[in-house]
Design a protein around this motif. Sequence first.
Motif, mmCIF file in Angstrom:
data_model
loop_
_atom_site.group_PDB
_atom_site.id
_atom_site.type_symbol
_atom_site.label_atom_id
_atom_site.label_comp_id
_atom_site.label_asym_id
_atom_site.label_seq_id
_atom_site.Cartn_x
_atom_site.Cartn_y
_atom_site.Cartn_z
ATOM 1 N N PRO A 181 -14.924 -5.018 -2.319
ATOM 2 C CA PRO A 181 -14.546 -4.345 -3.639
ATOM 3 C C PRO A 181 -14.198 -3.019 -3.550
ATOM 4 O O PRO A 181 -14.932 -2.019 -3.023
ATOM 5 C CB PRO A 181 -15.914 -4.454 -4.643
ATOM 6 N N GLU A 182 -13.114 -2.533 -4.219
ATOM 7 C CA GLU A 182 -12.425 -1.239 -3.978
ATOM 8 C C GLU A 182 -13.439 -0.287 -4.851
ATOM 9 O O GLU A 182 -13.390 1.000 -4.211
ATOM 10 C CB GLU A 182 -11.047 -1.076 -4.716
ATOM 11 N N GLU A 183 -14.005 -0.685 -6.145
ATOM 12 C CA GLU A 183 -14.697 0.503 -6.564
ATOM 13 C C GLU A 183 -15.908 0.878 -5.714
ATOM 14 O O GLU A 183 -16.485 1.871 -6.342
ATOM 15 C CB GLU A 183 -15.262 -0.148 -7.936
ATOM 16 N N LEU A 184 -16.357 0.288 -4.645
ATOM 17 C CA LEU A 184 -17.443 0.695 -3.817
ATOM 18 C C LEU A 184 -16.613 1.803 -3.114
ATOM 19 O O LEU A 184 -17.724 2.700 -2.260
ATOM 20 C CB LEU A 184 -17.974 -0.332 -3.161
ATOM 21 N N TYR A 185 -15.476 2.160 -3.066
ATOM 22 C CA TYR A 185 -15.015 3.132 -2.152
ATOM 23 C C TYR A 185 -13.992 4.039 -2.774
ATOM 24 O O TYR A 185 -12.781 4.185 -2.309
ATOM 25 C CB TYR A 185 -14.219 2.626 -0.821
ATOM 26 N N PRO A 186 -14.423 4.590 -3.845
ATOM 27 C CA PRO A 186 -13.435 5.383 -4.521
ATOM 28 C C PRO A 186 -13.291 6.771 -4.094
ATOM 29 O O PRO A 186 -14.086 7.100 -3.207
ATOM 30 C CB PRO A 186 -14.158 5.403 -5.968
ATOM 31 N N ILE A 237 0.777 -1.111 -0.011
ATOM 32 C CA ILE A 237 0.015 0.098 0.147
ATOM 33 C C ILE A 237 0.773 1.327 0.074
ATOM 34 O O ILE A 237 1.742 1.283 0.749
ATOM 35 C CB ILE A 237 -1.052 0.073 1.147
ATOM 36 N N TYR A 238 0.661 2.245 -0.933
ATOM 37 C CA TYR A 238 1.105 3.458 -0.945
ATOM 38 C C TYR A 238 0.064 4.434 -0.330
ATOM 39 O O TYR A 238 -0.916 4.517 -0.631
ATOM 40 C CB TYR A 238 1.408 3.728 -2.234
ATOM 41 N N LEU A 292 -2.050 -1.029 -4.147
ATOM 42 C CA LEU A 292 -3.120 -0.354 -3.749
ATOM 43 C C LEU A 292 -2.761 0.916 -3.384
ATOM 44 O O LEU A 292 -1.734 1.143 -2.665
ATOM 45 C CB LEU A 292 -3.759 -0.932 -2.603
ATOM 46 N N LEU A 293 -3.389 2.117 -3.851
ATOM 47 C CA LEU A 293 -3.346 3.378 -3.167
ATOM 48 C C LEU A 293 -4.433 4.061 -2.180
ATOM 49 O O LEU A 293 -5.631 3.696 -2.613
ATOM 50 C CB LEU A 293 -3.261 4.462 -4.425
ATOM 51 N N VAL A 294 -4.054 4.227 -1.164
ATOM 52 C CA VAL A 294 -5.055 5.064 -0.260
ATOM 53 C C VAL A 294 -4.868 6.660 -0.120
ATOM 54 O O VAL A 294 -3.373 6.942 -0.056
ATOM 55 C CB VAL A 294 -4.823 4.444 1.196
ATOM 56 N N LEU A 295 -5.743 7.332 -0.297
ATOM 57 C CA LEU A 295 -5.286 8.732 -0.563
ATOM 58 C C LEU A 295 -6.579 9.098 0.815
ATOM 59 O O LEU A 295 -7.623 9.054 0.701
ATOM 60 C CB LEU A 295 -6.024 9.336 -1.708
ATOM 61 N N ILE A 296 -5.634 10.101 1.482
ATOM 62 C CA ILE A 296 -6.389 10.601 2.779
ATOM 63 C C ILE A 296 -6.947 11.876 2.508
ATOM 64 O O ILE A 296 -6.418 12.912 2.052
ATOM 65 C CB ILE A 296 -5.481 10.703 4.005
ATOM 66 N N PRO A 297 -8.318 12.133 2.498
ATOM 67 C CA PRO A 297 -8.986 13.012 1.937
ATOM 68 C C PRO A 297 -9.114 14.209 3.345
ATOM 69 O O PRO A 297 -8.688 13.968 4.383
ATOM 70 C CB PRO A 297 -10.627 12.895 1.820
ATOM 71 N N VAL A 331 -7.255 3.143 -6.490
ATOM 72 C CA VAL A 331 -7.198 4.244 -5.600
ATOM 73 C C VAL A 331 -8.266 4.413 -4.886
ATOM 74 O O VAL A 331 -9.595 4.218 -5.394
ATOM 75 C CB VAL A 331 -7.008 5.639 -6.358
ATOM 76 N N VAL A 332 -8.330 4.196 -3.390
ATOM 77 C CA VAL A 332 -9.395 4.007 -2.552
ATOM 78 C C VAL A 332 -9.333 5.068 -1.413
ATOM 79 O O VAL A 332 -8.324 5.696 -0.965
ATOM 80 C CB VAL A 332 -9.601 2.555 -1.979
ATOM 81 N N SER A 333 -10.273 5.227 -0.778
ATOM 82 C CA SER A 333 -10.532 6.101 0.495
ATOM 83 C C SER A 333 -10.270 5.123 1.781
ATOM 84 O O SER A 333 -10.363 4.245 1.642
ATOM 85 C CB SER A 333 -11.869 6.918 0.563
ATOM 86 N N PRO A 334 -10.059 5.967 2.785
ATOM 87 C CA PRO A 334 -9.616 5.182 3.985
ATOM 88 C C PRO A 334 -10.696 4.185 4.507
ATOM 89 O O PRO A 334 -10.480 3.152 5.186
ATOM 90 C CB PRO A 334 -9.330 6.160 4.925
ATOM 91 N N GLU A 335 -12.193 4.751 3.927
ATOM 92 C CA GLU A 335 -13.111 3.855 4.488
ATOM 93 C C GLU A 335 -13.171 2.419 3.952
ATOM 94 O O GLU A 335 -13.863 1.544 4.575
ATOM 95 C CB GLU A 335 -14.420 4.692 3.796
ATOM 96 N N TRP A 336 -12.550 2.100 2.720
ATOM 97 C CA TRP A 336 -12.279 0.846 2.439
ATOM 98 C C TRP A 336 -11.665 -0.056 3.364
ATOM 99 O O TRP A 336 -12.027 -1.251 3.358
ATOM 100 C CB TRP A 336 -11.572 0.725 1.078
ATOM 101 N N VAL A 337 -10.674 0.480 4.010
ATOM 102 C CA VAL A 337 -9.914 -0.155 5.182
ATOM 103 C C VAL A 337 -10.960 -0.563 6.127
ATOM 104 O O VAL A 337 -10.736 -1.580 6.682
ATOM 105 C CB VAL A 337 -8.625 0.582 5.662
#
Length: 980
Positions: free
Chosen positions: A973-978, A876-877, A913-918, A956-962
């Motif tokens: 599924p990652e696409e549910l947390y874009p 994870i990046y 996997l990329l996690v972007l913190i909003p 690329v997902v949001s922290p909510e995916w975790v």
Amino acid sequence: MESVSTPGPQNFAPSPDFKWLCQELFTKIDQIRNSKEKRPTRQRYRDVINNFVRMWRTTVGSDFYPVLVLALPQRDRRTFQMKDVTLIRAVCATLHLDPKSTTQQRLLNWKSRIGSGGSNRLSSICVHEIAQRRKEPLVDRQQRVSIDTVNDWLNQLAERPTRPAGGVNNLVKSELWQDIMNKLSYLELKYFFDIILKIKVMGSQENTLLYAWHPDARDYLSVVSDLYSVTQKLFDPEKRLQNDEFTLQIDSPFSPQLAKRISSTSYEKIVNKLLVRQGQEMFFIEEKMDGERLQIHYSNYGQSIKYYSRRGTDYTYLYGSDSSQGPISPFLKLDPKVENCILDGEMISFDNETNSVLPFGIVKSVAKHATDSSSSPGFSSGLTTETESFHPLFMAFDLLFLNDKPLINYPLWQRKKYLNQVLRPNPLHNRIRILSHNEGHNVDDIKKHLAFAVKANSEGIILKNPQAKYVPASRNDSWIKIKPEYLDQFGENMDLIVMGKDSAVKDSYMCGIALQESTKTPTPTSIVDLDTQNEEYADNEMEDLPSRKIIGFVSFCSIANGISKNELQEIQNMTRGKWHNFKDDPPLASDQDLVMLQFGSKKPREWIHPKDSVVLEIKARSIDNTESQINNFATGCTLYGGYCKTIRKDKDWSSCYTMAEFQRDRFFKSGHREANTTPPAAKRSGNKRRRKILRFISDSNELQNKTEVASNLFHGMNFYVISDYYNPLTKTRISRNQINREVITQGGAVVYNLITKPDEMNKLRIISGTYNIECKTLIERGYDVLSPRWILDCVLYKKVLSLEPIYCFNVSDELMKLAKTRNDPFGDSYQTNINERTLQEIIQANLHSEYEPLDTGKLDDEMSTIPLLLFSKRKIYIQECVCVTDCLKGSLTEWKLKLYGGTIVNKITESNLLVLIPPSDNSFTAVFKESVQLIRSQIADVLTSNPDQLEAIPRVVSPEWVDASIKENVQVPEELYPII
């Protein structure tokens, strides 16, 4: 001279009795289904149906619609507002039973009574209850109910008002229902109930009946989707349709043309398919939209507008039946000269606030919300409000019919030209758009637009031949779709058919894959090595997959995660009464009316025929083909981390994932195959094959002479190595030659034939990692075959290891029984020290294993919720937006990922996997949008400039995916947390 119109079908005799239809067709079909006669079942079906059609033509006439609409109720456009519960309550009310009576409660739970000795139809159970309480009506010859009378009754049922005026009580008191119950015999009543419930009275013989009436009926029905149109046009079997008559009609839904999926990463071959073979200089590139395929039928200058799905479902009520109502129809502005037309496109959900497309699964919900919020065409003024920022948006990409003239034989470029001339979308409303396209000429153009799709977080791209005609109900080389190949995704999501179910601690459904006529039926372990270079698909990777009929289904996986309570209830409602107890009523392979169902050692408690079942869209981390999974499922492998995304209501058993697609996807996504590697040709001449064998023997002798001996580990042992070895965990392949060299290095001898003296048999070890012809032949002769892994582990541990189950590729029962005594129930060896690789294999093999529940019916719920190594395969990046002020959020996300087995990396190119913190307030500021776009641009730049740095494209997902993954105990599924 005036033209004489061709008369339509006419019957010269009165309508026959409905009882005659039941006796001569429906009953005989059921008898064949339950018969044990040795004569081929298919031929018996054909004889009964052909004889009935012949009698109708000779004794009644040429109008077959009255019969066809009763024999194929699932194709009837009439809706009778009659579900299982409604019918049960109506029958009980007719019998004057108390709503709380045990009889009504027993009927409401009728599915639990289905067994090997009972009927599997609600109609039979209801008629049985009626027969116990009422005498069968005595109707003389003059009072018998005709086929036309039954159709009149059905018309009246279809015209009944909805609740409350159309409730059960009013139905039972009506003269219509009294006539039905008092004039139909038990036999007629049974099939009448089936018809109003839309049960397939003919079972799987729909196409047989259509073909018996007219050879073109089946194909024509796929175009017009209307039984009445079929019977009006096709009543003389001697008059065949011309090619131009298989065309579209207004208000008749059709099966659209679909894009062909290409699994190959060789864009050069795709370009050759579009340009060289088609003789074109360029092709069109369109964005692939994440929505629902819809066709709009516009007629009478907008006074009538219909919306149909790809399976012909009418969704007009969601989008507006004319230009004055609904969230879409008022904005459908066409040239004033357009009287009627058919538009093909995709209905998506659009968010005005973020100017982005919403996920596919909420398309109908958004449409329903927009419909409920709008009572007039002026409701668009509310688009600026927060609650109505999202709405449906129709993306038109083709024009197929214009002013009574079909355009499907026109080239695509011309159809698009007409589309842009007649359709006038208003960009201010964002309700109707024309999907733009670009021209492509080479591989670089494909890569460029695929990179753009990544930046835009799109589904992918579709390549189209501008000269191609539109071919309904087909997938061909003129439309090719390419999706970004994400690291964690096994091809596209798989649409699997439900074959069985188990109710234990958590309900799970056993899903399967379809076998087509040209697909070889797998045997346990026959596709264990799915990552080998399969010659069946290597010879021509770009050709169409087999399109022959489905002959069976094989079990593939059990799915419990991802199914919500509402979806679980919906599946139960859709399959109620269709389940069979596996122990008491197993599926019979000899019953040819049922397509073959094949299970592995893992059997469900209940099974269901695929034609009565539902299709689930499944996503998984990877394929699990470890030794522990070989026999569990009929495919010889299963899914690792399977997760249900949604119920595919637009698909049925005939359009689910097939074994041919599975084998093809595994071949093109195998770890050993590089992007530019051409698979070996499948067809070779005998001479070339012979020269290859002679050369191999020569190379082997040279190998024996040149390899130096480093130890005496295998001294006195002879090895006959048949195949390569592929390690599914490390995704590495060790060739047959390398294994031979290892044997010789450790002091063993390699033999190249099995002419061995009996006293030397105990020194011989036969080694194979695949079930090829030679291996199967030796097994049939009684030889034990070991896995190449035994050799490798012996070398690793520097000693000759005792045989354990993981080393027994195919051995006798006695030897396997002995091998099992050397392992504990989880596969851990009693005799050999465990290493890191073995531990990882044991964990993977047992992490998703399902055991029979304890006799008490209770398990340790706390232990079952521990997500062991949940993110173990994730690199994870983590990228924090420059506008993030709450640093704790990023640190907390990183801590969670590490805690559950994830690895944090410092480069995008090393990640999967990329996690972007909003921002903490979740506000989509300009700075945050810029950060999102920067991340996607970096990925796209690597993809176009140096694609070798990326095996595939990380999500690329949001922290909510975790958090959601930890909560669900599975990687959702990652696409549910874009990141929008």
